[in-house]
Design an enzyme around this catalytic site. Structure first.
Site, PDB file in Angstrom:
ATOM      1  N   GLU A   9       0.818  -1.218   0.000  1.00  0.00           N
ATOM      2  CA  GLU A   9       0.000   0.000   0.000  1.00  0.00           C
ATOM      3  C   GLU A   9       0.848   1.262   0.000  1.00  0.00           C
ATOM      4  O   GLU A   9       0.546   2.235  -0.677  1.00  0.00           O
ATOM      5  CB  GLU A   9      -0.931   0.011   1.223  1.00  0.00           C
ATOM      6  CG  GLU A   9      -2.058  -0.986   1.145  1.00  0.00           C
ATOM      7  CD  GLU A   9      -2.941  -0.932   2.381  1.00  0.00           C
ATOM      8  OE1 GLU A   9      -3.253   0.189   2.839  1.00  0.00           O
ATOM      9  OE2 GLU A   9      -3.310  -2.007   2.891  1.00  0.00           O
ATOM     10  N   ASP A  84      -1.781  -4.442   3.420  1.00  0.00           N
ATOM     11  CA  ASP A  84      -1.808  -4.605   4.884  1.00  0.00           C
ATOM     12  C   ASP A  84      -2.677  -5.794   5.313  1.00  0.00           C
ATOM     13  O   ASP A  84      -3.649  -6.144   4.643  1.00  0.00           O
ATOM     14  CB  ASP A  84      -2.326  -3.323   5.540  1.00  0.00           C
ATOM     15  CG  ASP A  84      -1.305  -2.189   5.447  1.00  0.00           C
ATOM     16  OD1 ASP A  84      -0.138  -2.459   5.105  1.00  0.00           O
ATOM     17  OD2 ASP A  84      -1.679  -1.026   5.707  1.00  0.00           O
ATOM     18  N   ASP A  86      -5.127  -6.437   7.221  1.00  0.00           N
ATOM     19  CA  ASP A  86      -6.423  -6.203   7.859  1.00  0.00           C
ATOM     20  C   ASP A  86      -7.508  -6.187   6.793  1.00  0.00           C
ATOM     21  O   ASP A  86      -7.251  -6.472   5.617  1.00  0.00           O
ATOM     22  CB  ASP A  86      -6.407  -4.888   8.653  1.00  0.00           C
ATOM     23  CG  ASP A  86      -5.981  -3.692   7.803  1.00  0.00           C
ATOM     24  OD1 ASP A  86      -5.952  -3.809   6.555  1.00  0.00           O
ATOM     25  OD2 ASP A  86      -5.669  -2.631   8.379  1.00  0.00           O
ATOM     26  N   GLU A  88      -9.168  -3.742   5.406  1.00  0.00           N
ATOM     27  CA  GLU A  88      -8.948  -2.744   4.360  1.00  0.00           C
ATOM     28  C   GLU A  88      -7.883  -3.230   3.379  1.00  0.00           C
ATOM     29  O   GLU A  88      -8.033  -3.083   2.164  1.00  0.00           O
ATOM     30  CB  GLU A  88      -8.533  -1.405   4.980  1.00  0.00           C
ATOM     31  CG  GLU A  88      -9.601  -0.744   5.825  1.00  0.00           C
ATOM     32  CD  GLU A  88     -10.839  -0.357   5.031  1.00  0.00           C
ATOM     33  OE1 GLU A  88     -10.694   0.120   3.891  1.00  0.00           O
ATOM     34  OE2 GLU A  88     -11.958  -0.543   5.559  1.00  0.00           O
ATOM     35  N   TYR A 310       2.401  -4.738  13.168  1.00  0.00           N
ATOM     36  CA  TYR A 310       1.341  -3.936  12.534  1.00  0.00           C
ATOM     37  C   TYR A 310       0.474  -3.273  13.593  1.00  0.00           C
ATOM     38  O   TYR A 310       0.048  -3.906  14.560  1.00  0.00           O
ATOM     39  CB  TYR A 310       0.492  -4.826  11.635  1.00  0.00           C
ATOM     40  CG  TYR A 310      -0.469  -4.066  10.760  1.00  0.00           C
ATOM     41  CD1 TYR A 310      -0.014  -3.065   9.912  1.00  0.00           C
ATOM     42  CD2 TYR A 310      -1.824  -4.340  10.787  1.00  0.00           C
ATOM     43  CE1 TYR A 310      -0.898  -2.367   9.095  1.00  0.00           C
ATOM     44  CE2 TYR A 310      -2.710  -3.657   9.971  1.00  0.00           C
ATOM     45  CZ  TYR A 310      -2.235  -2.665   9.127  1.00  0.00           C
ATOM     46  OH  TYR A 310      -3.110  -1.972   8.333  1.00  0.00           O
ATOM     47  N   ARG A 312      -2.520  -1.677  13.416  1.00  0.00           N
ATOM     48  CA  ARG A 312      -3.996  -1.675  13.379  1.00  0.00           C
ATOM     49  C   ARG A 312      -4.468  -3.086  13.698  1.00  0.00           C
ATOM     50  O   ARG A 312      -4.528  -3.948  12.833  1.00  0.00           O
ATOM     51  CB  ARG A 312      -4.505  -1.207  12.015  1.00  0.00           C
ATOM     52  CG  ARG A 312      -4.210   0.264  11.747  1.00  0.00           C
ATOM     53  CD  ARG A 312      -4.820   0.778  10.450  1.00  0.00           C
ATOM     54  NE  ARG A 312      -4.459   2.169  10.236  1.00  0.00           N
ATOM     55  CZ  ARG A 312      -3.369   2.571   9.573  1.00  0.00           C
ATOM     56  NH1 ARG A 312      -2.529   1.666   9.079  1.00  0.00           N
ATOM     57  NH2 ARG A 312      -3.104   3.861   9.423  1.00  0.00           N
ATOM     58  N   HIS A 357      -4.209 -12.084  13.939  1.00  0.00           N
ATOM     59  CA  HIS A 357      -3.288 -10.964  14.112  1.00  0.00           C
ATOM     60  C   HIS A 357      -2.611 -11.043  15.476  1.00  0.00           C
ATOM     61  O   HIS A 357      -3.018 -11.782  16.355  1.00  0.00           O
ATOM     62  CB  HIS A 357      -4.042  -9.638  14.011  1.00  0.00           C
ATOM     63  CG  HIS A 357      -4.542  -9.357  12.629  1.00  0.00           C
ATOM     64  ND1 HIS A 357      -5.178  -8.194  12.301  1.00  0.00           N
ATOM     65  CD2 HIS A 357      -4.506 -10.095  11.492  1.00  0.00           C
ATOM     66  CE1 HIS A 357      -5.508  -8.218  11.019  1.00  0.00           C
ATOM     67  NE2 HIS A 357      -5.118  -9.365  10.524  1.00  0.00           N
TER      68      HIS A 357
END
Length: 468
Positions: A9, A84, A86, A88, A310, A312, A357
């Site tokens: 990203e 990433d 997640d 998104e 990470y 988030r 995660h």
């Protein structure tokens, strides 16, 4: 010529990842989302199973073109989607692939892999590339559902607010329920009818240490909150207590109880933002901006290294590898008596947590904050130190405290009580303690009291009635 095209990203981490993977890999950035809903009515068709109509984002079209150009090269055989880890990021990979599939002949005979890594280290990147998977459509669907709700709530309600109230107002999936909670709380505050009450406290001293005790009994009556409800009663109590005490209070009872205090779990996104606000005075935006820098990598000895995992995440899990490293580090630095018999496990509170995660943690606990200080900005150092301490503390042994309740009598006029604690074994508290937003009166044990024995007479400095 690179045989593998890797998509991330953010361009900030692209060079680092390319260096880790070697000459057979080319890394390009999508610069975030590449498609979004049409900005007009009908983008989400509620009558047709909530079908969603997308269009490419103009500002990122040149980055998509660069990806297409690279894929058209003859030697390129594999597309690796490394956005990433997640919802998104998963959606960005899916949207990009949907765009690429529409380019005639572009994806013919191309291998498409999805990889996810939670830290930017050579070991983590290589492990992710060696263990690819398909795009997780459950995560994509979850992101699309969130985006559809954003659109349906905001697109329909915002124009209504403009028409009925004034232009410029907005409604949203998150902000509207949050606004309702604020309004309901404000209404409760306005409807509250205040009721006067007084507390009476004694300032006392024992063995050269001053502390405070609160009046619990007046003569033979145990006090409730509203028993002393005006100035006259409060000052009458003050006068009778001073007269009976004659400058001294007598210790009539000492209760001690041992208790354990366990460390807080490692950080999630929300707990990191909360603690950084309390301890460092950072806004949520400042915290996440600084955490992004630590995640994407800092120049250390000529090589860019990601310092945290990470940022988030809603999980409090730690990998087995991280746990092993933490336990070894704690034993070597703080002594084996500060290492619990088994790794400490924490339960994620969020019902929708993505358990695959990890919590936010240092990529290596051996990178102690003081050793990195010269390489970091002030904000980066303070946030890294916070994350490092919280992570190490969560795997240390519990703290052992003696909670103490002492009753002090003023002749036969009344009884005061002082509550406090004595740290017996500090355990994790030697390194880190979580802050709280508001200290409640019921949070006993925060004061350290001097040793006292029954029958001892201690100095009364003064008595203070206080209105509430």
């Amino acid at each position: 010529m690179a045989k593998n095209l890797v998509i991330v990203e953010s361009p900030a981490k692209g060079k680092t990842i390319e260096k880790y993977l070697g000459k057979d890999y080319k890394v390009l950035a999508s610069y975030g989302h590449v498609r979004d809903l049409l900005p007009k009515e009908g983008a989400v068709d509620t009558a047709n199973d909530f079908a969603m109509k997308y269009q490419n984002i103009d500002r990122n079209s040149k980055h998509v073109d660069a990806i297409v150009k690279e894929l058209r090269k003859k030697d390129n055989t594999t597309l690796i989607l490394a956005t990433d880890p997640d919802r998104e990021g998963e959606a960005i990979s899916w949207h990009l692939l949907e765009i690429l599939k529409k380019k005639r002949g572009l994806m013919k005979e191309k291998v498409v892999n999805r990889v996810a890594f939670h830290e930017i280290t050579k070991k983590a990147i290589k492990a992710a590339v060696d263990d690819p998977r398909e795009i997780a459509m459950d995560m994509v669907d979850a992101q699309q559902a969130r985006r559809a709700l954003d659109y349906l709530v905001g697109f329909n309600l915002s124009p209504l607010l403009w028409k009925k109230i004034r232009r410029g107002l907005s409604a949203g999936r998150v902000q509207s329920p949050a606004l309702r909670m604020i309004v309901e709380r404000e209404e409760a505050i306005e409807a509250f009818i205040p009721k006067e009450y007084w507390s009476v406290e004694a300032d006392v001293s024992a063995q050269g240490e001053n502390f405070v005790a609160k009046l619990t009994h007046l003569k033979d009556t145990k006090l409730t909150q509203f028993d002393i409800n005006n100035s006259e009663l409060a000052h009458d109590a003050e006068a009778s207590l001073l007269a009976a005490a004659e400058g001294k209070l007598t210790i009539s009872k000492v209760d001690k109880k041992k208790r354990k205090r366990n460390p807080s779990p490692p950080f999630t996104t929300s707990t990191l933002q909360q603690e950084a606000s309390r301890k460092l005075g950072f806004s949520a935006q400042r915290t996440m901006r600084t955490a992004q820098q630590l995640y994407e990598g800092i120049e250390l000895g000529g090589e860019t290294t990601g310092l945290i995992s990470y940022m988030r995440t809603d999980s409090v899990n730690l990998s087995n590898e991280a746990l092993d490293e933490l336990r070894q580090f704690i034993g070597e630095r703080y002594g084996t008596d500060n290492v619990p018999d088994s790794p400490r496990a924490f339960k994620t509170k969020s019902k929708n947590a993505q358990e695959a995660h990890e919590a936010i943690r240092p990529t290596s606990v051996n990178r102690v904050p003081d050793g990195l200080k010269q390489h970091l900005t002030k904000d980066q150092f303070r946030l890294y130190e916070l994350i490092w301490k919280r992570t190490v503390a969560c795997q240390m042994i519990h703290a052992t405290l003696d909670t103490v309740a002492v009753d002090l009598t003023a002749g036969d006029a009344g009884i005061f009580r002082a509550n406090g604690s004595v740290v017996v074994t500090p355990g994790f508290m030697a390194l880190y303690q979580e802050s709280v937003d508001d200290k409640k009166e019921s949070d006993k044990g925060s004061k350290i009291l001097p040793p006292m024995i029954v029958g001892e007479r201690i100095d009364l400095i003064g008595i203070r009635p206080e209105q509430h």
